[in-house]
Motif scaffolding. Structure first.
Motif, PDB file in Angstrom:
ATOM      1  N   VAL A   1       0.861  -1.182   0.000  1.00 55.00           N
ATOM      2  CA  VAL A   1       0.000   0.000   0.000  1.00 55.00           C
ATOM      3  C   VAL A   1       0.897   1.230   0.000  1.00 55.00           C
ATOM      4  CG1 VAL A   1      -1.734   1.323   1.278  1.00 55.00           C
ATOM      5  CG2 VAL A   1      -1.870  -1.173   1.231  1.00 55.00           C
TER       6      VAL A   1
ATOM      7  N   ILE B   1      -3.053   0.515  -4.046  1.00 52.35           N
ATOM      8  CA  ILE B   1      -3.168  -0.755  -3.325  1.00 52.35           C
ATOM      9  C   ILE B   1      -2.906  -1.878  -4.318  1.00 52.35           C
ATOM     10  CG2 ILE B   1      -4.706  -2.266  -2.016  1.00 52.35           C
ATOM     11  CD1 ILE B   1      -6.263   0.312  -1.215  1.00 52.35           C
TER      12      ILE B   1
ATOM     13  N   VAL C   1      -2.977  -7.722  -2.157  1.00 52.10           N
ATOM     14  CA  VAL C   1      -3.239  -7.460  -0.742  1.00 52.10           C
ATOM     15  C   VAL C   1      -4.746  -7.367  -0.455  1.00 52.10           C
ATOM     16  CG1 VAL C   1      -3.219  -4.935  -0.682  1.00 52.10           C
ATOM     17  CG2 VAL C   1      -2.309  -6.202   1.240  1.00 52.10           C
ATOM     18  N   VAL C   2      -5.552  -7.316  -1.506  1.00 49.19           N
ATOM     19  CA  VAL C   2      -7.001  -7.207  -1.333  1.00 49.19           C
ATOM     20  C   VAL C   2      -7.580  -8.598  -1.055  1.00 49.19           C
ATOM     21  CG1 VAL C   2      -9.178  -6.497  -2.392  1.00 49.19           C
ATOM     22  CG2 VAL C   2      -7.077  -5.210  -2.865  1.00 49.19           C
ATOM     23  N   ASP C   3      -8.049  -8.761   0.168  1.00 51.45           N
ATOM     24  CA  ASP C   3      -8.649 -10.028   0.594  1.00 51.45           C
ATOM     25  C   ASP C   3     -10.001  -9.709   1.223  1.00 51.45           C
ATOM     26  OD1 ASP C   3      -9.424 -12.422   1.704  1.00 51.45           O
ATOM     27  OD2 ASP C   3      -7.622 -12.683   2.932  1.00 51.45           O
TER      28      ASP C   3
ATOM     29  N   VAL D   1     -10.634  -7.499   5.409  1.00 58.82           N
ATOM     30  CA  VAL D   1     -10.700  -6.069   5.103  1.00 58.82           C
ATOM     31  C   VAL D   1      -9.960  -5.261   6.169  1.00 58.82           C
ATOM     32  CG1 VAL D   1     -12.265  -4.105   4.810  1.00 58.82           C
ATOM     33  CG2 VAL D   1     -12.839  -6.323   3.816  1.00 58.82           C
TER      34      VAL D   1
ATOM     35  N   LEU E   1      -6.321  -4.625   5.385  1.00 59.51           N
ATOM     36  CA  LEU E   1      -6.155  -3.604   4.351  1.00 59.51           C
ATOM     37  C   LEU E   1      -6.359  -2.212   4.945  1.00 59.51           C
ATOM     38  CD1 LEU E   1      -5.648  -2.799   1.445  1.00 59.51           C
ATOM     39  CD2 LEU E   1      -8.062  -3.259   0.961  1.00 59.51           C
ATOM     40  N   GLN E   2      -7.349  -2.068   5.795  1.00 58.12           N
ATOM     41  CA  GLN E   2      -7.581  -0.785   6.450  1.00 58.12           C
ATOM     42  C   GLN E   2      -6.363  -0.373   7.278  1.00 58.12           C
ATOM     43  OE1 GLN E   2     -11.175  -1.937   8.503  1.00 58.12           O
ATOM     44  NE2 GLN E   2     -12.482  -0.905   7.007  1.00 58.12           N
TER      45      GLN E   2
END
Length: 107
Positions: A43, A58, A62-64, A68, A71-72
Motif C-alpha cells: 500500500v 493498493i 493485498v485485497v482479501d 478487510v 487492508l484498512q
C-alpha cells in the motif's frame, strides 16, 4: 541618533527578505509529493506538502475480502507514514528560518 534609524531600516529589510524567502519555501513545500508505504510496499499513499492525500495505490494481491481489516490497517499505516514525512520535510525546510529563535511549536 541617525545610526539607530539606519540599523532599524536594515533590520526591516532583512525581515522583509526573510518573509519573502519563507513564503517561497512554503509554496515549494506545497508542491512536494511524499510517499508513505506499508506492508512492504503493498500500500502506497501519496501526500502533498499541504498534507492532502493525492493518491492511494493498493496492490491487487493485498485485497482479501475475508480480511478487510488488514487492508484498512495498511492504508492507515501508509497514510501516517506519508504525513510523518511531510512533517519532517516541513521542519527541515522551515527550521532554517526559525533557527536561533525560541518559537516552540511554530513549525
Amino acid at each position: 541618533m541617525r545610526g539607530g534609524m539606519g540599523n532599524m531600516q536594515k533590520m526591516m529589510k532583512q525581515m522583509q527578505k526573510m518573509q519573502k524567502d519563507m513564503q517561497k519555501a512554503q509554496e515549494e513545500l506545497a508542491e512536494k509529493v511524499l510517499e508513505g508505504t506499508a506492508g512492504g510496499g503493498m500500500v502506497t499513499v501519496k501526500v502533498n506538502g499541504q498534507k492532502e492525500v493525492i493518491d492511494v495505490i493498493i496492490k491487487e494481491e493485498v485485497v482479501d475480502p475475508e480480511d478487510v481489516e488488514m487492508l484498512q490497517d495498511l492504508v492507515l499505516a501508509a497514510t501516517n507514514d506519508a504525513l510523518k514525512k511531510v512533517d519532517e520535510v516541513t521542519n527541515e525546510t522551515m527550521g532554517k528560518f526559525t533557527k536561533g529563535m525560541n518559537m516552540p511549536g511554530l513549525f
